[in-house]
Write a protein that holds these residues in place. Structure first.
Motif, PDB file in Angstrom:
ATOM      1  N   THR A   1      97.420 -25.562  19.479  1.00 21.13           N
ATOM      2  CA  THR A   1      97.151 -25.279  20.875  1.00 21.13           C
ATOM      3  C   THR A   1      97.414 -26.492  21.747  1.00 21.13           C
ATOM      4  O   THR A   1      97.334 -27.634  21.282  1.00 21.13           O
ATOM      5  CB  THR A   1      95.678 -24.839  21.040  1.00 21.13           C
ATOM      6  OG1 THR A   1      95.370 -24.680  22.417  1.00 21.13           O
ATOM      7  CG2 THR A   1      94.733 -25.844  20.447  1.00 21.13           C
TER       8      THR A   1
ATOM      9  N   ARG B   1      97.162 -15.979  26.186  1.00 25.60           N
ATOM     10  CA  ARG B   1      97.956 -16.125  27.398  1.00 25.60           C
ATOM     11  C   ARG B   1      99.431 -16.287  27.098  1.00 25.60           C
ATOM     12  O   ARG B   1     100.279 -16.086  27.960  1.00 25.60           O
ATOM     13  CB  ARG B   1      97.461 -17.334  28.194  1.00 25.60           C
ATOM     14  CG  ARG B   1      96.052 -17.161  28.763  1.00 25.60           C
ATOM     15  CD  ARG B   1      95.596 -18.409  29.457  1.00 25.60           C
ATOM     16  NE  ARG B   1      94.283 -18.246  30.070  1.00 25.60           N
ATOM     17  CZ  ARG B   1      93.585 -19.209  30.649  1.00 25.60           C
ATOM     18  NH1 ARG B   1      94.084 -20.447  30.666  1.00 25.60           N
ATOM     19  NH2 ARG B   1      92.400 -18.978  31.180  1.00 25.60           N
ATOM     20  N   ASN B   2      99.753 -16.692  25.879  1.00 25.54           N
ATOM     21  CA  ASN B   2     101.136 -16.977  25.520  1.00 25.54           C
ATOM     22  C   ASN B   2     101.563 -16.054  24.395  1.00 25.54           C
ATOM     23  O   ASN B   2     100.845 -15.896  23.398  1.00 25.54           O
ATOM     24  CB  ASN B   2     101.292 -18.439  25.072  1.00 25.54           C
ATOM     25  CG  ASN B   2     100.697 -19.402  26.081  1.00 25.54           C
ATOM     26  OD1 ASN B   2     101.246 -19.603  27.146  1.00 25.54           O
ATOM     27  ND2 ASN B   2      99.562 -19.990  25.728  1.00 25.54           N
ATOM     28  N   ARG B   3     102.724 -15.462  24.518  1.00 22.34           N
ATOM     29  CA  ARG B   3     103.270 -14.621  23.454  1.00 22.34           C
ATOM     30  C   ARG B   3     103.653 -15.498  22.269  1.00 22.34           C
ATOM     31  O   ARG B   3     104.296 -16.534  22.439  1.00 22.34           O
ATOM     32  CB  ARG B   3     104.493 -13.839  23.954  1.00 22.34           C
ATOM     33  CG  ARG B   3     104.157 -12.686  24.891  1.00 22.34           C
ATOM     34  CD  ARG B   3     103.452 -11.572  24.131  1.00 22.34           C
ATOM     35  NE  ARG B   3     103.139 -10.446  24.995  1.00 22.34           N
ATOM     36  CZ  ARG B   3     103.959  -9.428  25.206  1.00 22.34           C
ATOM     37  NH1 ARG B   3     105.142  -9.404  24.609  1.00 22.34           N
ATOM     38  NH2 ARG B   3     103.613  -8.449  26.001  1.00 22.34           N
TER      39      ARG B   3
ATOM     40  N   ARG C   1      92.937 -19.407  24.061  1.00 23.85           N
ATOM     41  CA  ARG C   1      93.758 -19.011  25.209  1.00 23.85           C
ATOM     42  C   ARG C   1      94.968 -19.914  25.407  1.00 23.85           C
ATOM     43  O   ARG C   1      95.917 -19.534  26.087  1.00 23.85           O
ATOM     44  CB  ARG C   1      92.897 -19.005  26.467  1.00 23.85           C
ATOM     45  CG  ARG C   1      91.930 -17.829  26.521  1.00 23.85           C
ATOM     46  CD  ARG C   1      90.976 -17.943  27.680  1.00 23.85           C
ATOM     47  NE  ARG C   1      90.103 -16.766  27.752  1.00 23.85           N
ATOM     48  CZ  ARG C   1      88.955 -16.733  28.392  1.00 23.85           C
ATOM     49  NH1 ARG C   1      88.530 -17.817  29.044  1.00 23.85           N
ATOM     50  NH2 ARG C   1      88.222 -15.642  28.407  1.00 23.85           N
ATOM     51  N   MET C   2      94.938 -21.118  24.832  1.00 21.17           N
ATOM     52  CA  MET C   2      96.060 -22.040  24.951  1.00 21.17           C
ATOM     53  C   MET C   2      96.970 -22.013  23.723  1.00 21.17           C
ATOM     54  O   MET C   2      97.951 -22.758  23.669  1.00 21.17           O
ATOM     55  CB  MET C   2      95.540 -23.460  25.171  1.00 21.17           C
ATOM     56  CG  MET C   2      94.728 -23.636  26.438  1.00 21.17           C
ATOM     57  SD  MET C   2      95.656 -23.261  27.938  1.00 21.17           S
ATOM     58  CE  MET C   2      96.798 -24.643  27.952  1.00 21.17           C
TER      59      MET C   2
ATOM     60  N   ARG D   1      97.722  -9.928  20.346  1.00 22.03           N
ATOM     61  CA  ARG D   1      97.442  -9.944  21.782  1.00 22.03           C
ATOM     62  C   ARG D   1      96.064 -10.530  22.104  1.00 22.03           C
ATOM     63  O   ARG D   1      95.821 -10.953  23.219  1.00 22.03           O
ATOM     64  CB  ARG D   1      97.530  -8.516  22.355  1.00 22.03           C
ATOM     65  CG  ARG D   1      98.895  -7.878  22.230  1.00 22.03           C
ATOM     66  CD  ARG D   1      99.923  -8.579  23.096  1.00 22.03           C
ATOM     67  NE  ARG D   1     101.246  -7.990  22.937  1.00 22.03           N
ATOM     68  CZ  ARG D   1     102.147  -8.402  22.058  1.00 22.03           C
ATOM     69  NH1 ARG D   1     101.873  -9.426  21.258  1.00 22.03           N
ATOM     70  NH2 ARG D   1     103.335  -7.840  21.976  1.00 22.03           N
ATOM     71  N   SER D   2      95.167 -10.511  21.147  1.00 27.10           N
ATOM     72  CA  SER D   2      93.821 -11.040  21.392  1.00 27.10           C
ATOM     73  C   SER D   2      93.187 -11.451  20.076  1.00 27.10           C
ATOM     74  O   SER D   2      93.687 -11.119  18.993  1.00 27.10           O
ATOM     75  CB  SER D   2      92.939 -10.001  22.096  1.00 27.10           C
ATOM     76  OG  SER D   2      92.765  -8.852  21.283  1.00 27.10           O
TER      77      SER D   2
END
Length: 237
Positions: free
Chosen positions: A104, A233-235, A63-64, A206-207
């Motif tokens: 990350t 969470r970040n593009r 996620r980071m 995206r995931s």
């Protein structure tokens, strides 16, 4: 009138012994079944705990991915000049070597020495340096780590740093590990529509879906497969 005293005959004793043996065998069977159930439940719980540990750690870091500070443009002043390349491919899964590489933002303060540190005033300048770097007045430091998770010899291992860092075992008894990416139709779309293990365009990611299968070395329970999906969470660039 006298009555002759009577005792148990041989046949009656044999019947009593047989009935007693049947009862004892039934109790033993119940005990064995209860013990096997307890052992198998403990084994299953241990597998679930191992999976929860490694997957929750990886999801937190996924996620980071792509968070490199507060400015989009960062000057690469790292000693090896490798920060720009890391920015271009912040997450990658190698099917051949079964390695997941992530770049990350450091989660918390217990991650050790970062691979890079981005020093920025969040207005005009952002510079990436190798290792740990302390900010001056008016600046903010963003610790960035390069993480490598690998699947080898029925183990999930993790190392951090540039190049080929030494890896430590996170979990044993792994029979399968796979990573796929949820891809949007284009770089501007929000939702993932397809999954691929080797996306050609990082901007469409995206995931990330993780699949982990654990096995019991004593064969007390069946293999268990755990699947989780983490949204980025970040593009990515």
């Amino acid at each position: 009138m006298k009555h002759a005293s009577r005792g148990f005959g041989l046949i009656e004793l044999l019947i009593a012994l047989a009935l007693g043996l049947i009862v004892v065998l039934g109790v033993v069977q119940i005990f064995i079944a209860a013990k096997n159930t307890y052992v198998s439940q403990n084994s299953a719980a241990a597998m679930q705990e191992d999976a929860r540990f490694v997957l929750s750690k990886m999801i937190q870091e996924i996620r980071m991915v792509g968070m490199f500070g507060c400015l989009g443009t960062i000057v690469d002043s790292s000693s090896a000049g490798d920060f720009n390349a890391a920015q271009l491919t912040p997450i990658n899964w190698d099917n051949a070597s079964l390695k997941l590489t992530m770049v990350t933002a450091d989660v918390g303060s217990g991650g050790g020495t970062p691979t890079w540190t981005v020093i920025s005033d969040c207005r005009n300048s952002a510079v990436a340096y190798s290792g740990l770097r302390n900010p001056t007045t008016g600046q903010i430091a963003f610790p960035i780590r390069r993480l490598i998770y690998s699947f080898s010899n029925n183990q999930i291992l993790m190392g951090t740093g540039s190049g080929n860092p030494a890896q430590q075992v996170l979990v044993n008894n792994v029979s399968a590990f796979n990573v796929t990416f949820g891809l949007a139709s284009s770089a501007t779309d929000v939702a993932a529509s397809t999954y691929s293990s080797n996306p050609g365009d990082p901007a469409r990611i995206r995931s990330v879906r993780l699949s982990l299968t654990l096995t019991d070395p004593n064969n007390r329970v069946r293999n268990q497969t755990f699947n989780v999906v983490a949204a980025l969470r970040n593009r990515l660039p």
